[in-house]
Design an enzyme around this catalytic site. Structure first.
Site, PDB file in Angstrom:
ATOM      1  N   CYS A   1      -7.926 -61.419 -34.493  1.00 47.39           N
ATOM      2  CA  CYS A   1      -6.879 -60.861 -35.364  1.00 47.39           C
ATOM      3  C   CYS A   1      -7.151 -61.044 -36.854  1.00 47.39           C
ATOM      4  O   CYS A   1      -6.485 -60.428 -37.683  1.00 47.39           O
ATOM      5  CB  CYS A   1      -5.524 -61.457 -35.003  1.00 47.39           C
ATOM      6  SG  CYS A   1      -5.036 -61.047 -33.326  1.00 47.39           S
TER       7      CYS A   1
ATOM      8  N   HIS B   1      -0.461 -60.508 -40.733  1.00 44.76           N
ATOM      9  CA  HIS B   1      -0.843 -60.021 -39.405  1.00 44.76           C
ATOM     10  C   HIS B   1       0.415 -59.894 -38.545  1.00 44.76           C
ATOM     11  O   HIS B   1       1.304 -60.746 -38.601  1.00 44.76           O
ATOM     12  CB  HIS B   1      -1.835 -61.009 -38.781  1.00 44.76           C
ATOM     13  CG  HIS B   1      -2.113 -60.753 -37.339  1.00 44.76           C
ATOM     14  ND1 HIS B   1      -2.515 -59.520 -36.876  1.00 44.76           N
ATOM     15  CD2 HIS B   1      -2.032 -61.566 -36.249  1.00 44.76           C
ATOM     16  CE1 HIS B   1      -2.671 -59.594 -35.564  1.00 44.76           C
ATOM     17  NE2 HIS B   1      -2.390 -60.806 -35.161  1.00 44.76           N
TER      18      HIS B   1
ATOM     19  N   ASN C   1       1.136 -55.906 -31.442  1.00 42.93           N
ATOM     20  CA  ASN C   1      -0.037 -56.541 -32.048  1.00 42.93           C
ATOM     21  C   ASN C   1      -1.280 -55.711 -31.708  1.00 42.93           C
ATOM     22  O   ASN C   1      -1.725 -55.710 -30.559  1.00 42.93           O
ATOM     23  CB  ASN C   1      -0.172 -57.970 -31.507  1.00 42.93           C
ATOM     24  CG  ASN C   1      -1.329 -58.728 -32.129  1.00 42.93           C
ATOM     25  OD1 ASN C   1      -2.157 -58.145 -32.832  1.00 42.93           O
ATOM     26  ND2 ASN C   1      -1.397 -60.012 -31.858  1.00 42.93           N
TER      27      ASN C   1
HETATM   28  O1  UT7 Z   1      -2.444 -62.364 -32.739  1.00 42.22           O
HETATM   29  C1  UT7 Z   1      -3.168 -63.442 -32.267  1.00 42.22           C
HETATM   30  C2  UT7 Z   1      -2.383 -64.660 -32.265  1.00 42.22           C
HETATM   31  N1  UT7 Z   1      -1.309 -64.584 -31.318  1.00 42.22           N
HETATM   32  C3  UT7 Z   1      -0.110 -64.965 -31.674  1.00 42.22           C
HETATM   33  O2  UT7 Z   1       0.114 -65.329 -32.808  1.00 42.22           O
HETATM   34  C4  UT7 Z   1       0.945 -65.012 -30.614  1.00 42.22           C
HETATM   35  C5  UT7 Z   1       1.654 -66.347 -30.665  1.00 42.22           C
HETATM   36  N2  UT7 Z   1       2.616 -66.552 -29.606  1.00 42.22           N
HETATM   37  C6  UT7 Z   1       3.751 -65.828 -29.448  1.00 42.22           C
HETATM   38  O3  UT7 Z   1       3.991 -64.862 -30.128  1.00 42.22           O
HETATM   39  C7  UT7 Z   1       4.780 -66.339 -28.456  1.00 42.22           C
HETATM   40  O4  UT7 Z   1       4.383 -67.626 -28.039  1.00 42.22           O
HETATM   41  C8  UT7 Z   1       4.954 -65.426 -27.222  1.00 42.22           C
HETATM   42  C9  UT7 Z   1       5.647 -64.147 -27.602  1.00 42.22           C
HETATM   43  C10 UT7 Z   1       3.625 -65.152 -26.569  1.00 42.22           C
HETATM   44  C11 UT7 Z   1       5.863 -66.144 -26.189  1.00 42.22           C
HETATM   45  O5  UT7 Z   1       7.091 -66.514 -26.820  1.00 42.22           O
HETATM   46  P1  UT7 Z   1       7.617 -67.998 -26.739  1.00 42.22           P
HETATM   47  O6  UT7 Z   1       8.914 -68.023 -27.415  1.00 42.22           O
HETATM   48  O7  UT7 Z   1       6.547 -68.922 -27.258  1.00 42.22           O
HETATM   49  O8  UT7 Z   1       7.832 -68.194 -25.202  1.00 42.22           O
HETATM   50  P2  UT7 Z   1       7.200 -69.281 -24.201  1.00 42.22           P
HETATM   51  O9  UT7 Z   1       5.801 -68.908 -23.852  1.00 42.22           O
HETATM   52  O10 UT7 Z   1       7.453 -70.669 -24.706  1.00 42.22           O
HETATM   53  O11 UT7 Z   1       8.127 -69.061 -22.940  1.00 42.22           O
HETATM   54  C12 UT7 Z   1       9.546 -69.292 -22.989  1.00 42.22           C
HETATM   55  C13 UT7 Z   1      10.156 -68.822 -21.682  1.00 42.22           C
HETATM   56  C14 UT7 Z   1       9.407 -69.305 -20.462  1.00 42.22           C
HETATM   57  O12 UT7 Z   1      10.364 -69.547 -19.443  1.00 42.22           O
HETATM   58  P3  UT7 Z   1      10.881 -71.045 -19.144  1.00 42.22           P
HETATM   59  O13 UT7 Z   1       9.663 -71.822 -18.778  1.00 42.22           O
HETATM   60  O14 UT7 Z   1      11.516 -71.500 -20.416  1.00 42.22           O
HETATM   61  O15 UT7 Z   1      11.836 -70.840 -18.014  1.00 42.22           O
HETATM   62  C15 UT7 Z   1       8.556 -68.130 -20.071  1.00 42.22           C
HETATM   63  O16 UT7 Z   1       8.213 -68.119 -18.705  1.00 42.22           O
HETATM   64  O17 UT7 Z   1      10.111 -67.385 -21.636  1.00 42.22           O
HETATM   65  C16 UT7 Z   1       9.454 -66.976 -20.435  1.00 42.22           C
HETATM   66  N3  UT7 Z   1       8.720 -65.726 -20.701  1.00 42.22           N
HETATM   67  C17 UT7 Z   1       9.287 -64.516 -20.576  1.00 42.22           C
HETATM   68  N4  UT7 Z   1      10.505 -64.118 -20.191  1.00 42.22           N
HETATM   69  C18 UT7 Z   1      10.766 -62.794 -20.187  1.00 42.22           C
HETATM   70  C19 UT7 Z   1       7.452 -65.580 -21.134  1.00 42.22           C
HETATM   71  N5  UT7 Z   1       7.162 -64.278 -21.291  1.00 42.22           N
HETATM   72  C20 UT7 Z   1       8.282 -63.591 -20.951  1.00 42.22           C
HETATM   73  C21 UT7 Z   1       8.609 -62.221 -20.912  1.00 42.22           C
HETATM   74  N6  UT7 Z   1       9.858 -61.871 -20.536  1.00 42.22           N
HETATM   75  N7  UT7 Z   1       7.728 -61.272 -21.247  1.00 42.22           N
END
Ligand code: UT7
Length: 329
Positions: free
Chosen positions: A116, A256, A286
């Site tokens: 990225c 980004h 993204n």
């Molecule tokens: O561009 C390159 C660099 N990349 C980035 O900068 C991306 C950085 N990361 C992110 O943008 C975020 O971490 C994500 C969007 C990927 C995920 O968001 P988050 O707020 O960090 O969620 P998480 O991974 O901590 O998950 C929170 C909860 C989990 O459930 P529990 O364990 O709390 O019950 C996940 O299983 O959300 C759940 N979850 C979803 N729920 C509905 C994860 N993905 C989804 C989804 N829909 N698509």
């Protein structure tokens, strides 16, 4: 003789017509529109569905847009830097395919892989060829067909990424406009948190790797999120301080587009009001190497000559950096 700076003299962009909405994704994985919008800021993304078309297809469309807008002759292009994480092939370089298709017979080129942060690395390296006086027209293209490396059964990644790309034309400037400074970093210790497990020389494609869906982006999202906020904020702060630039002086902050919450957290730490922050993640998600040039392309008409613009990115590698430019037209 005045010092030569490298300035963006024009931008182009292109995204595929096909739209993949959050509601479409609700039918593919266990997710919902509200979660995606509140956690990422994304409503839809574009997907390249043209049979047999790879990243070069996106890059060529973006370059054609730039060439017609700036009335640039293909034969005047001397170098094409193609920043991409989804090259058409492992080899030859996508830059070569782009040059051949467009008829840039006086140009050479290479692909640049910094995930990225690729477009920032590309602008920084491309500018060196201009500042030395070696070249007068360098194309820096950032494009990705992310849909080619996404597992549409993995809700942690498939909701984020989209296809698209943009390009900037670098030319010499004698008024002191253009790229003023940049600071880039990389740290391979970040590799475990964001990578593709198979398809490289360590683990070539096999029946097992395909069955295990290892030819797709793997991301430990929450870890990457924290590193992205901290590192983008820190590097941008250092760059601004070094150039005596306060948040009041800044005309535009171009981050980004990985997650709207990352963008807002970084802007907040930099004390930059949201009105000065360029955001289009809601429409495209993204697009990896495509995000920064697509922002420049989409907001080009709002930029004025002399505007102080800071770009910042974070990506797989880890890679990160920031670049300060004075808009030149
Ligand atoms: O561009 C390159 C660099 N990349 C980035 O900068 C991306 C950085 N990361 C992110 O943008 C975020 O971490 C994500 C969007 C990927 C995920 O968001 P988050 O707020 O960090 O969620 P998480 O991974 O901590 O998950 C929170 C909860 C989990 O459930 P529990 O364990 O709390 O019950 C996940 O299983 O959300 C759940 N979850 C979803 N729920 C509905 C994860 N993905 C989804 C989804 N829909 N698509």
């Amino acid at each position: 003789m005045s010092k030569i700076t490298a300035a963006i003299a024009g931008v182009g962009g292109w995204v595929p017509e096909d739209v993949l909405t959050n509601h479409d994704l609700e039918k593919m994985v266990e997710t919902n529109n509200e979660w995606i919008v509140t956690r990422t800021g994304i409503s839809e993304r574009r997907i390249l569905k043209v049979e047999g078309a790879g990243t070069s297809y996106i890059a060529i469309k973006a370059i054609q847009d730039l060439l017609s807008k700036t009335k640039t002759n293909v034969l005047d292009i001397e170098l094409i830097i193609c920043c991409t994480t989804t090259p058409d092939f492992v080899f030859p370089a996508t830059a070569n395919l782009i040059a051949a298709e467009l008829g840039c017979t006086n140009a050479w080129g290479y692909d640049l892989q910094a995930a990225c942060s690729g477009f920032l690395y590309g602008l920084s390296t491309g500018s060196q060829f201009i500042e030395t006086g070696k070249y007068k027209k360098v194309l820096v293209v950032g494009a990705d067909k992310m849909s080619s490396i996404i597992n549409y059964q993995d809700r942690a990644t498939c909701i984020i990424f989209g296809d698209g790309g943009g390009v900037a034309l670098l030319e010499p400037n004698h008024e002191g406009l253009g790229i003023q400074d940049f600071q880039l970093h990389s740290d391979g210790n970040g590799a475990p948190y964001l990578h593709m497990k198979a398809g490289g020389s360590r683990k070539p494609a096999s029946h097992e790797s395909i069955d295990a869906r290892e030819h797709a982006v793997f991301q430990e999202g929450a870890t990457v999120f924290k590193f992205a906020v901290t590192n983008m904020s820190d590097v941008t702060t250092k760059l601004m301080e070094r150039n005596g630039l306060t948040s009041e002086d800044l005309s535009w902050f171009v981050p980004h587009q990985a997650n709207r919450r990352i963008i807002e957290a970084v802007a907040n730490r930099l004390n930059v009001p949201i009105e000065k922050v360029i955001i289009n993640i809601q429409k495209y998600g993204n697009t990896t190497n495509g995000t920064l040039p697509l922002c420049l392309w989409e907001f080009e008409k709002q930029f004025k000559k002399g505007d102080k613009v800071v770009l910042s990115a974070f990506g797989g590698g880890f890679t990160w950096g920031a670049l300060y430019m004075k808009w030149a037209y």
